[in-house]
Design a protein around this motif. Structure first.
Motif, PDB file in Angstrom:
ATOM      1  N   ASN A 182       0.830  -1.195   0.000  1.00 16.08           N
ATOM      2  CA  ASN A 182       0.000   0.000   0.000  1.00 16.08           C
ATOM      3  C   ASN A 182       0.871   1.254   0.000  1.00 16.08           C
ATOM      4  OD1 ASN A 182      -2.757  -1.088   0.155  1.00 16.08           O
ATOM      5  ND2 ASN A 182      -2.083  -1.924   2.117  1.00 16.08           N
ATOM      6  N   ASP A 183       0.314   2.331  -0.516  1.00 18.40           N
ATOM      7  CA  ASP A 183       1.031   3.600  -0.569  1.00 18.40           C
ATOM      8  C   ASP A 183       1.402   4.061   0.842  1.00 18.40           C
ATOM      9  OD1 ASP A 183       0.606   6.880  -0.604  1.00 18.40           O
ATOM     10  OD2 ASP A 183       1.734   6.086  -2.305  1.00 18.40           O
ATOM     11  N   ALA A 184       2.676   4.369   1.051  1.00 17.46           N
ATOM     12  CA  ALA A 184       3.173   4.706   2.391  1.00 17.46           C
ATOM     13  C   ALA A 184       2.485   5.941   2.963  1.00 17.46           C
ATOM     14  CB  ALA A 184       4.685   4.919   2.340  1.00 17.46           C
ATOM     15  N   SER A 185       2.267   6.969   2.127  1.00 12.26           N
ATOM     16  CA  SER A 185       1.629   8.191   2.623  1.00 12.26           C
ATOM     17  C   SER A 185       0.179   7.933   3.014  1.00 12.26           C
ATOM     18  CB  SER A 185       1.709   9.295   1.562  1.00 12.26           C
ATOM     19  OG  SER A 185       1.051   8.903   0.375  1.00 12.26           O
ATOM     20  N   TYR A 186      -0.481   7.048   2.281  1.00 10.98           N
ATOM     21  CA  TYR A 186      -1.875   6.695   2.624  1.00 10.98           C
ATOM     22  C   TYR A 186      -1.921   5.984   3.975  1.00 10.98           C
ATOM     23  CZ  TYR A 186      -6.556   4.664   2.224  1.00 10.98           C
ATOM     24  OH  TYR A 186      -7.862   4.306   2.460  1.00 10.98           O
ATOM     25  N   VAL A 187      -0.973   5.062   4.192  1.00 18.19           N
ATOM     26  CA  VAL A 187      -0.925   4.341   5.461  1.00 18.19           C
ATOM     27  C   VAL A 187      -0.653   5.315   6.608  1.00 18.19           C
ATOM     28  CG1 VAL A 187       0.341   2.605   6.792  1.00 18.19           C
ATOM     29  CG2 VAL A 187      -0.222   2.170   4.394  1.00 18.19           C
ATOM     30  N   ASP A 188       0.258   6.280   6.405  1.00 18.59           N
ATOM     31  CA  ASP A 188       0.552   7.272   7.446  1.00 18.59           C
ATOM     32  C   ASP A 188      -0.691   8.089   7.789  1.00 18.59           C
ATOM     33  OD1 ASP A 188       3.172   6.516   7.727  1.00 18.59           O
ATOM     34  OD2 ASP A 188       3.945   7.979   6.285  1.00 18.59           O
ATOM     35  N   ASP A 189      -1.450   8.501   6.767  1.00 19.67           N
ATOM     36  CA  ASP A 189      -2.676   9.259   7.014  1.00 19.67           C
ATOM     37  C   ASP A 189      -3.688   8.416   7.777  1.00 19.67           C
ATOM     38  OD1 ASP A 189      -1.602  11.394   5.658  1.00 19.67           O
ATOM     39  OD2 ASP A 189      -2.640  10.974   3.769  1.00 19.67           O
ATOM     40  N   LEU A 190      -3.762   7.140   7.451  1.00 20.66           N
ATOM     41  CA  LEU A 190      -4.694   6.244   8.124  1.00 20.66           C
ATOM     42  C   LEU A 190      -4.333   6.086   9.601  1.00 20.66           C
ATOM     43  CD1 LEU A 190      -7.089   4.262   7.877  1.00 20.66           C
ATOM     44  CD2 LEU A 190      -5.447   2.500   7.203  1.00 20.66           C
ATOM     45  N   LEU A 191      -3.046   5.886   9.868  1.00 23.32           N
ATOM     46  CA  LEU A 191      -2.593   5.739  11.255  1.00 23.32           C
ATOM     47  C   LEU A 191      -2.815   7.021  12.046  1.00 23.32           C
ATOM     48  CD1 LEU A 191       0.720   3.763  10.633  1.00 23.32           C
ATOM     49  CD2 LEU A 191      -1.333   2.889  11.753  1.00 23.32           C
ATOM     50  N   GLN A 192      -2.574   8.153  11.408  1.00 20.12           N
ATOM     51  CA  GLN A 192      -2.772   9.437  12.090  1.00 20.12           C
ATOM     52  C   GLN A 192      -4.246   9.644  12.425  1.00 20.12           C
ATOM     53  OE1 GLN A 192      -1.218  12.795   9.975  1.00 20.12           O
ATOM     54  NE2 GLN A 192      -1.803  14.278  11.543  1.00 20.12           N
ATOM     55  N   LEU A 202       2.309  -1.922  13.415  1.00 16.31           N
ATOM     56  CA  LEU A 202       1.048  -1.815  12.689  1.00 16.31           C
ATOM     57  C   LEU A 202       1.265  -1.165  11.321  1.00 16.31           C
ATOM     58  CD1 LEU A 202      -1.988  -2.194  12.602  1.00 16.31           C
ATOM     59  CD2 LEU A 202      -2.258   0.007  13.771  1.00 16.31           C
ATOM     60  N   ARG A 203       2.202  -0.200  11.260  1.00 18.49           N
ATOM     61  CA  ARG A 203       2.504   0.442   9.975  1.00 18.49           C
ATOM     62  C   ARG A 203       3.009  -0.602   8.961  1.00 18.49           C
ATOM     63  NH1 ARG A 203       5.030   4.297  11.603  1.00 18.49           N
ATOM     64  NH2 ARG A 203       3.739   6.081  10.987  1.00 18.49           N
ATOM     65  N   VAL A 204       3.892  -1.496   9.418  1.00 21.24           N
ATOM     66  CA  VAL A 204       4.411  -2.542   8.537  1.00 21.24           C
ATOM     67  C   VAL A 204       3.277  -3.470   8.092  1.00 21.24           C
ATOM     68  CG1 VAL A 204       5.925  -4.553   8.402  1.00 21.24           C
ATOM     69  CG2 VAL A 204       6.717  -2.459   9.530  1.00 21.24           C
ATOM     70  N   GLU A 205       2.404  -3.834   9.029  1.00 24.24           N
ATOM     71  CA  GLU A 205       1.301  -4.747   8.714  1.00 24.24           C
ATOM     72  C   GLU A 205       0.336  -4.123   7.714  1.00 24.24           C
ATOM     73  OE1 GLU A 205      -1.231  -8.099   8.835  1.00 24.24           O
ATOM     74  OE2 GLU A 205       0.862  -7.805   9.392  1.00 24.24           O
ATOM     75  N   LEU A 206       0.008  -2.841   7.914  1.00 21.57           N
ATOM     76  CA  LEU A 206      -0.929  -2.168   7.013  1.00 21.57           C
ATOM     77  C   LEU A 206      -0.307  -1.908   5.645  1.00 21.57           C
ATOM     78  CD1 LEU A 206      -2.714   0.441   9.342  1.00 21.57           C
ATOM     79  CD2 LEU A 206      -3.437  -1.868   8.702  1.00 21.57           C
ATOM     80  N   ASN A 208       2.143  -3.916   4.149  1.00 24.40           N
ATOM     81  CA  ASN A 208       2.475  -5.133   3.412  1.00 24.40           C
ATOM     82  C   ASN A 208       1.412  -6.224   3.448  1.00 24.40           C
ATOM     83  OD1 ASN A 208       5.065  -4.046   2.862  1.00 24.40           O
ATOM     84  ND2 ASN A 208       5.811  -4.759   4.847  1.00 24.40           N
ATOM     85  N   GLY A 209       0.548  -6.212   4.467  1.00 23.27           N
ATOM     86  CA  GLY A 209      -0.298  -7.381   4.658  1.00 23.27           C
ATOM     87  C   GLY A 209      -1.788  -7.158   4.688  1.00 23.27           C
ATOM     88  N   ARG A 210      -2.251  -5.912   4.553  1.00 23.32           N
ATOM     89  CA  ARG A 210      -3.684  -5.646   4.677  1.00 23.32           C
ATOM     90  C   ARG A 210      -4.200  -4.822   3.502  1.00 23.32           C
ATOM     91  NH1 ARG A 210      -5.869  -8.968   8.624  1.00 23.32           N
ATOM     92  NH2 ARG A 210      -4.307  -9.202  10.268  1.00 23.32           N
ATOM     93  N   ASP A 211      -5.454  -5.083   3.127  1.00 22.90           N
ATOM     94  CA  ASP A 211      -6.125  -4.249   2.129  1.00 22.90           C
ATOM     95  C   ASP A 211      -6.781  -3.092   2.875  1.00 22.90           C
ATOM     96  OD1 ASP A 211      -7.584  -3.066   0.166  1.00 22.90           O
ATOM     97  OD2 ASP A 211      -8.793  -4.823  -0.341  1.00 22.90           O
ATOM     98  N   VAL A 212      -6.198  -1.915   2.752  1.00 21.47           N
ATOM     99  CA  VAL A 212      -6.692  -0.754   3.501  1.00 21.47           C
ATOM    100  C   VAL A 212      -7.425   0.234   2.598  1.00 21.47           C
ATOM    101  CG1 VAL A 212      -4.895  -0.942   5.261  1.00 21.47           C
ATOM    102  CG2 VAL A 212      -4.481   0.452   3.220  1.00 21.47           C
ATOM    103  N   THR A 213      -7.705  -0.169   1.352  1.00 21.20           N
ATOM    104  CA  THR A 213      -8.372   0.752   0.424  1.00 21.20           C
ATOM    105  C   THR A 213      -9.749   0.280  -0.007  1.00 21.20           C
ATOM    106  OG1 THR A 213      -7.349  -0.313  -1.495  1.00 21.20           O
ATOM    107  CG2 THR A 213      -6.148   1.518  -0.494  1.00 21.20           C
ATOM    108  N   THR A 214     -10.131  -0.945   0.400  1.00 21.74           N
ATOM    109  CA  THR A 214     -11.432  -1.483   0.003  1.00 21.74           C
ATOM    110  C   THR A 214     -12.352  -1.569   1.210  1.00 21.74           C
ATOM    111  OG1 THR A 214     -10.369  -2.811  -1.712  1.00 21.74           O
ATOM    112  CG2 THR A 214     -12.608  -3.417  -1.097  1.00 21.74           C
TER     113      THR A 214
END
Length: 230
Positions: A182-192, A202-206, A208-214
């Motif tokens: 997943n896009d790193a900036s998208y994951v950072d925004d999600l965590l924030q 959790l950042r690594v898991e989101l 490399n291992g999770r679908d966070v856009t669907t």
């Protein structure tokens, strides 16, 4: 089919055809030339030639094995003699294909003339000698096409990849795995947004291992259950 010179079929006495379909019932690209030549008006006569046809398809597609039914009928129209009925195989092809092979061999080689020493068993489960595990290879997706129609419940995707340098060696039938990130900036925004910016694991898991856009139905149901808000 990719290497077939249709003009040479006039000298063929025994013809075995195994053909697959692609997309919504079209011939695979490598078989298109031979397919069009066979279906054309100038196709050679096959008078007296013995033939049998095995079709490989998928009932998830709208036109199941339709492309294979046409050339099978065409071989007969050109004078060929069918020695075993065409078999249309779905995804679980092993048993019907095995029956077709047995019927075809019996028709081509009568039992009193059969020589078991000429039948070569092949174990397709054995890993080829010298095959190399390349591991993850980075590539850019340059085309992504949904192959199934809107009537299908199945999702089959055609993907074209662009590599930085030469593409790795690949043969039909090879198995590939995809390791998306997943896009790193998208994951950072999600965590924030979740107040979890400091959770490195959790950042690594989101990433490399999770679908966070669907936003799937199951996700909505789980959220409703956990919040008690239907």
């Amino acid at each position: 089919m990719a290497d077939l010179d249709v003009a040479t079929l006039t000298s063929v006495r025994r013809l075995i055809v195994i053909a697959a379909i692609w997309g919504e019932g079209q011939p695979p690209a490598r078989a298109m030339r031979a397919y069009e030549e066979l279906m054309a008006e100038g196709a050679p006569r096959l008078d007296g030639a013995l033939f049998s046809f095995l079709a490989l398809g998928d009932t998830a597609y709208t036109e199941f094995c339709a492309t294979d039914q046409a050339p099978d009928a065409r071989l007969e129209a050109l004078g060929g003699q069918r020695i075993a009925e065409r078999v249309d195989c779905d995804i679980d092809f092993a048993e019907p294909a095995g029956c077709w092979i047995e019927m075809t061999l019996k028709a081509l080689v009568p039992s009193e003339k059969a020589s078991h020493s000429r039948i070569i068993p092949v174990d397709f489960g054995t890993k080829a000698a010298g095959s190399v595990d390349l591991g993850p290879v980075e590539a850019e997706i340059i085309e992504l096409v949904e192959l199934n129609s809107s009537q299908s419940e199945k999702e089959t995707i055609h993907i074209e990849l662009s590599f930085d340098g030469a593409a790795p060696s690949y043969n039909p039938g090879d198995s590939l795995e995809i390791y998306p990130k997943n896009d790193a900036s998208y994951v950072d925004d999600l965590l924030q947004a979740a107040g979890l910016s400091l959770d490195a694991a959790l950042r690594v898991e989101l990433t490399n291992g999770r679908d966070v856009t669907t936003l799937s139905l199951k996700t909505i149901e789980n959220y409703a259950a956990s919040t008690g808000n239907q």
